[in-house]
Structure formats: structure tokens, C-alpha cells
Design a protein around this motif. Structure first.
Motif, PDB file in Angstrom:
ATOM      1  N   UNK A   1       0.931  -1.061   0.055  1.00  0.00           N
ATOM      2  CA  UNK A   1       0.031   0.070   0.081  1.00  0.00           C
ATOM      3  C   UNK A   1       0.827   1.509   0.012  1.00  0.00           C
ATOM      4  N   UNK A   2       1.899   1.274   0.550  1.00  0.00           N
ATOM      5  CA  UNK A   2       2.981   2.392   0.642  1.00  0.00           C
ATOM      6  C   UNK A   2       3.995   2.353  -0.622  1.00  0.00           C
ATOM      7  N   UNK A   3       3.601   1.558  -1.453  1.00  0.00           N
ATOM      8  CA  UNK A   3       4.513   1.531  -2.872  1.00  0.00           C
ATOM      9  C   UNK A   3       5.781   1.004  -2.821  1.00  0.00           C
ATOM     10  N   UNK A   4       6.085   0.320  -1.700  1.00  0.00           N
ATOM     11  CA  UNK A   4       7.479  -0.094  -1.409  1.00  0.00           C
ATOM     12  C   UNK A   4       7.697  -1.668  -2.140  1.00  0.00           C
TER      13      UNK A   4
ATOM     14  N   UNK B   1       7.928  -5.253  -3.084  1.00  0.00           N
ATOM     15  CA  UNK B   1       7.447  -6.465  -2.512  1.00  0.00           C
ATOM     16  C   UNK B   1       7.369  -7.365  -3.718  1.00  0.00           C
TER      17      UNK B   1
ATOM     18  N   UNK C   1       6.153  -9.939  -6.674  1.00  0.00           N
ATOM     19  CA  UNK C   1       4.837  -9.565  -7.540  1.00  0.00           C
ATOM     20  C   UNK C   1       3.550 -10.332  -7.064  1.00  0.00           C
TER      21      UNK C   1
ATOM     22  N   UNK D   1       2.168  -8.270  -4.271  1.00  0.00           N
ATOM     23  CA  UNK D   1       1.299  -7.028  -4.793  1.00  0.00           C
ATOM     24  C   UNK D   1       0.201  -7.454  -5.422  1.00  0.00           C
TER      25      UNK D   1
ATOM     26  N   UNK E   1      -3.500  -6.115  -3.854  1.00  0.00           N
ATOM     27  CA  UNK E   1      -4.364  -5.291  -4.621  1.00  0.00           C
ATOM     28  C   UNK E   1      -5.759  -5.966  -4.902  1.00  0.00           C
TER      29      UNK E   1
ATOM     30  N   UNK F   1       9.091   7.621   3.744  1.00  0.00           N
ATOM     31  CA  UNK F   1       9.735   8.386   2.585  1.00  0.00           C
ATOM     32  C   UNK F   1      10.735   9.147   3.240  1.00  0.00           C
TER      33      UNK F   1
ATOM     34  N   UNK G   1      19.926   4.855  -1.507  1.00  0.00           N
ATOM     35  CA  UNK G   1      18.775   3.945  -1.771  1.00  0.00           C
ATOM     36  C   UNK G   1      19.021   2.522  -1.348  1.00  0.00           C
TER      37      UNK G   1
ATOM     38  N   UNK H   1      10.967   4.509   0.875  1.00  0.00           N
ATOM     39  CA  UNK H   1      11.163   4.994  -0.554  1.00  0.00           C
ATOM     40  C   UNK H   1      12.115   6.318  -0.355  1.00  0.00           C
ATOM     41  N   UNK H   2      13.228   6.453  -1.394  1.00  0.00           N
ATOM     42  CA  UNK H   2      14.181   7.544  -1.528  1.00  0.00           C
ATOM     43  C   UNK H   2      13.610   8.519  -2.348  1.00  0.00           C
TER      44      UNK H   2
ATOM     45  N   UNK I   1       6.628  -3.977 -11.957  1.00  0.00           N
ATOM     46  CA  UNK I   1       6.113  -4.035 -10.914  1.00  0.00           C
ATOM     47  C   UNK I   1       6.221  -3.167  -9.783  1.00  0.00           C
TER      48      UNK I   1
ATOM     49  N   UNK J   1       3.898  -0.092  -8.368  1.00  0.00           N
ATOM     50  CA  UNK J   1       3.716   0.130  -6.692  1.00  0.00           C
ATOM     51  C   UNK J   1       3.967   1.615  -6.665  1.00  0.00           C
TER      52      UNK J   1
ATOM     53  N   UNK K   1      -0.966   7.919  -1.498  1.00  0.00           N
ATOM     54  CA  UNK K   1      -0.752   8.484  -0.307  1.00  0.00           C
ATOM     55  C   UNK K   1      -0.744  10.008   0.115  1.00  0.00           C
TER      56      UNK K   1
END
Lengths: 336, 336
Positions: free
Chosen positions: A8-11, A13, A15, A18, A22, A46, A67, A76-77, B87, B91, B98
Motif C-alpha cells: 500500500x505504501x508503494x514499497x 514487494x 509480484x 502485490x 491489490x 519516505x 537508496x 522510498x528515497x 511491478x 507500486x 498516499x
């Protein structure tokens, strides 16, 4: 749940994970609003890296290292550019109070009291990749430029080059100041005097070309081949009057700019003039001939800065650390 | 008030203005919390640019252009890396929900239905700097690779080179697919057949060196000087059997990697082999000899993408635009 949160945080993971998350999210109609959530938990997952110029390959090396560390820790950077002015650096640090990131690594080109004050007062942890006074009380990771300069000068001496010129960036910057002092000390320790010193207007390729023009128009450097011939018997080196046989540049972009001006005058690197850069960036390997460069540990500085930031996020009460990363010399074909 | 807001949000402002606002803020003890505020006004004054690899100089050119446009409009640009996998792109786009940025420009290396779906469903405006189907209904700015390939092939033909090899990046990427088709079409239109085609594993310098090894070990390319001599009378070019006299690479990093492998075999650029890159990045000017490169308009694509994003933030009801930026050829010394 950790995996769900990561997705959910777009980090990063897998496939499969994900897809599963989702599907579940779609079924439940759930979308987290992190602005609302971060008010409660105070986390955005972030982190920000602020550099003077994203176009300088030394920062690319640092970015990749930061990173790697922070994404392994689930962050996420994002990278942002401050430019060369301290007022923009201060504006960025003060802007961190808005809460869009959980922490900041800043590599400032210029430092003043305002910047130090803004860092001390910042709502999120800040680590400086650069040199600020110990009295500032902040976590820092810095290079050892003087030691790096000594490695460069000693390498030239060991390969028979004594007529050394130095092209620095602006001396009112943190790296410019450190490298000027480092060069002066290293030459003194080796019993040498600089053939010439030029201050480029910036740490860029274009500024390196301009500095090359200034350096080479002011010196008797002969024409192609003459340097190499005169050097046939190495002991003759000192008899060459004003002739230049090596250039140390304060970073790789400056060094490559100077190499282009040498080529424009049909001077061959390293036969006529040896060239050493600093930063050991990807460009050092890519340019031709590949550039001997002082590795000031930008990857290790990035890693250590990221680790300090994560530790500080974890425990804001710990005493500030000041880490110095030692340099090495990457010898390539631009020196004999 | 606009100035106050700019300063508090860490956006560019004059030094005097910054000082005045900061003094006032200190007196009042006021720090805005943008996480709380953005819940109300829905604005973060931050935009994200997502690229596959911050180390690729083509993205540096694009970044600078995007930053110029968005900072003039009062936004801070942050840059993030997706890597080459779709992927991770998906993400990132889902993570935009967010709410840490008001919009996203994404330059995806790979595109699939999931990515298009995530872009369509994204809570904030997204502009794609790349090629997605018109049916996706999103704002796009893309290059014209086929036209660029034609410029490269025609330039080589005009300078007497007909024995052309092509080094592409992975063909399952958006640029890889476009450039493969562009090269095939351009060669056909010129009545030529490729001497060799190599697919590098990535669009990087290291992959370019590997591709150079593969290319050059499989061909009769002679030794230094022989190519240039044989070319003394230009009409002889076609009689040189399997000999290679030009390489087109799918980007500048690949081209520079190949130039290093040519040099390792004592082949001179451009006397023995001409080399053309694509992207016309800063590296094309920095490498030696400076690299002739197809300019696919990365700066203009960045500018146009940023403008589309700002327009979309302003009015989300407007019809999607699809902009194609036309290429030019920057001729430098790597071609005769």
C-alpha cells in the motif's frame, strides 16, 4: 500485515504479494490516505536526499548507495536538488517541517550559521554528508580531502611528475575550501611548488573547459610529442622550465573538461600531461583515456549517512556521530 | 501571502523575503503542518518525477527541464527511481494515493496493462514520458525513435559508411522495441542490410562494453589503420567483406561502452569505425572523441511533460493530449 503495508505504501514487494494485496484492496474498496495516517503514526516511509546538482555523477554514486540502504529498511528515497546557494538549502530544510518525509540526508555545497540553525531546529532527523562544525551537534559523514590530495600528489611524484597544476572549484564552497588546503599541504609535504592554480566558477564540465583554457593559455606547454620526447630520460623533468606535466582537478567533471582542452591543443594524456580527478565517479571509468581519480568514498559516505539517518529515526536521543571516510586512489590510464 | 507560503513550503524565494518571513515565523512560533493542511486544501506543492535509472544521463537532461518548469510554477520537484521492472513502476503509481505529491511524471522502461490501469486510477494527475496506447486515455509525451534512426543511418550513408552494426538495449522495453523497429525500417529504406545486431542486457555503460565484446569478437574488423587505408578510395567500401565501418547504439551509455572496446582493440573512432549514440546526453559531449548522437528531445520532452502535468492539475476535465517531439542529429567527432 507488514507486506500489506509495504504494498500500500508503494514499497518493494514480490509480484505475487502485490497482486494478492491489490485484489484484497479492490474487494474492500480500501485506499489508505497517508496524509491522514501520518498525522497519527508520524511516519511517511519516505526519505529525502538533497544534493547540489543531480547532474554531477558523484551524487549518482551516493544516491545509489543511500537508496540501497533505505529501501532495504522499507523506505522510498526521493532526491531533490538544492543548487549551489545556501539560501535554497535552508529553505529545503525548513520545508521538511511540512512532514512529507521521515528524514533528510543533505550534502550541502555551502554551509552557514542559518543552515546549521535550520538543521538543529528541523522536525525530522537530518544527517549532513559534508563538513559542519562539531558544535552543530548533528550527525555527519565526511570525506578526507587533504588525505586524498596527498595520495594524488604522491602518485604523480612516484611516476616522475613534479610540474603540477591544480584546478579547484569555487573556494567559498565546502569541498573547494578543503581541497585548496589539502593541495597546499600535500605540495608542501612533498617539497613542491604548484606550476599554476586556477579556480573554476563551478564544479561542472563547462567550468572545467573554461578553466582549461585559462590554465593552458598561460603556460609554456609545448606542442604534441615534445613533452614525451623531453621526458625520454626521466631525470630531465625538472629542467623543463614552466612546462606542465600534470594536472590535479578538484572533481571528475573539471578533469574531463580540462582533458578536452588538452586534446584541442594536441596534447596527449598521459604522455604530455597526466590528469587526476577526484570523486572516482562513473564518468572516470567512461571517459577516455579512463581517468585516474581520488575515490573520496562517495558510496561508503552514502551508506554510512543512510545508516546514521535510520538509527536517528529509531532513537533521537543518541549522541551525534561524526564519521570520516578515508580515501583511496583509483589508478587508470590518464596517469603514466 | 503568496511569498510567505512559498517560504514556508521551502520553495524558491529571494533571500530578503526568506529572512523576513523566517523572522516573523520565529516571533509567532508558527510552523505549518502540511500533512494536516493538505487534507484541507489537497495541495502539497511537491511533484514527483519517476525514472528507471538516475545514473542514466538522459534522465539528467529531462530532470533539469522538468525542474525548470515546475519550480517556476512554485513546486518542488523530487525524483525517484523505479528500476527496470514494471511491478515497481506500478507500486510507485499506486503509492501516489498516499498524497505526498500533487502529480507525477513517469518515464517507464516497461509498460503493461497493470501500469496503465494504475495510472488511470491514480488519485493525482499522471503524465507519461514515453509510449502508451491512445486507448489508455492519459497525457503522454514521447520521442520519435524511428525518425531518429533514419537520421543516423542517412548521416552514415552520406559520409560513405554502409557496413553498419546496431547495438540495442533489451527489446522487451519501450525504447528497445521502438529502436529495433526504427533501425530495421531505416536500413530497409536505405537499401542496406545490417552487418550485425546485438542486444545488450541493459541500457548501461557496463552492458555496452559486454555488447562491444560480443560484436567485435564475431566480426572481421582488421587492425588499427587498415580500415582507414582501405577506405582511401571511398568506392571500395562495399568490397570490405564482413568489415564493420559504423556502429549505431540505442543510447549514449551503450555507445561509450562500445567505444572503449574499440579502443581496446586499437580501432580508432571515427577513422576505423564511426559511432553514433542516441539521447544526446551530457555524456555525448564529455566523452572522447565527442559522440555524434541522435537528440530525441529529452529536454523538450521534459518541458512538455511538466507543462501537461501543470495543466492537468489545473483542469482535470480536459481531453488527454498526446505530444510527439521530433528528433535532430547532433554531429560531433565520432563520425567522419
Amino acid at each position: 500485515m507488514a507486506s500489506v503495508s509495504r504494498v500500500l505504501n508503494g514499497l518493494p514487494a514480490t509480484g505475487e504479494m502485490v497482486e494478492r494485496v491489490q485484489r484484497a484492496v479492490e474487494e474492500l474498496g480500501y485506499v489508505p490516505d497517508a496524509r491522514a495516517r501520518s498525522l497519527k503514526v508520524g511516519r511517511t516511509f519516505q526519505l529525502t536526499l538533497a544534493v547540489a546538482d543531480v547532474g554531477n555523477p558523484v551524487y549518482v554514486t551516493m544516491m545509489r548507495a543511500v537508496e540501497e540502504v533505505v529501501s532495504a529498511a522499507g523506505y522510498r528515497l526521493v532526491v531533490t536538488t538544492t543548487g549551489p546557494d545556501v539560501v535554497d538549502e535552508v529553505a529545503l530544510v525548513r520545508g521538511m517541517a511540512r512532514g512529507y518525509a521521515d528524514g533528510l540526508v543533505i550534502s550541502p555545497l555551502r554551509v552557514d550559521d542559518d543552515l546549521i540553525k535550520s538543521i538543529r531546529e528541523c522536525d525530522v532527523p537530518v544527517v549532513v554528508a559534508g563538513n559542519v562544525p562539531a558544535s552543530a551537534g548533528v550527525d555527519t559523514v565526511r570525506a578526507n580531502s587533504p588525505k586524498g590530495m596527498l595520495l594524488a600528489v604522491e602518485h604523480l611524484l612516484a611516476t616522475g611528475r613534479k610540474r603540477i597544476a591544480f584546478v579547484n572549484g569555487p573556494v567559498d564552497t565546502v569541498p573547494g575550501t578543503a581541497r585548496a588546503k589539502g593541495f597546499a599541504d600535500a605540495m608542501k609535504a612533498s617539497g613542491l611548488r604548484a606550476v599554476a592554480e586556477v579556480e573554476a566558477v563551478d564544479f561542472t564540465f563547462a567550468a572545467g573547459r573554461e578553466a582549461g583554457v585559462e590554465l593552458l593559455s598561460g603556460l609554456d606547454i609545448g606542442v604534441r610529442g615534445s613533452g614525451a620526447e623531453a621526458r625520454g630520460g626521466r631525470p630531465g623533468a625538472e629542467a623543463r622550465g614552466g612546462r606542465l606535466d600534470a594536472v590535479i582537478a578538484a572533481n571528475d567533471l573539471l578533469a574531463v573538461g580540462i582533458m578536452h582542452e588538452l586534446a584541442a591543443r594536441e596534447l596527449v594524456v598521459p604522455d604530455d600531461v597526466a590528469v587526476i580527478g577526484m570523486d572516482d565517479s562513473e564518468l572516470a571509468e567512461q571517459c577516455f583515456p579512463p581517468l585516474t581519480s581520488v575515490n573520496l568514498g562517495s558510496a561508503e559516505r552514502g551508506r554510512r549517512a543512510a545508516e546514521l539517518l535510520l538509527a536517528r529515526i529509531d532513537d533521537d536521543t543518541r549522541a551525534p556521530r561524526r564519521i570520516v571516510v578515508q580515501p583511496t586512489l583509483s589508478v587508470r590510464k590518464s596517469t603514466p
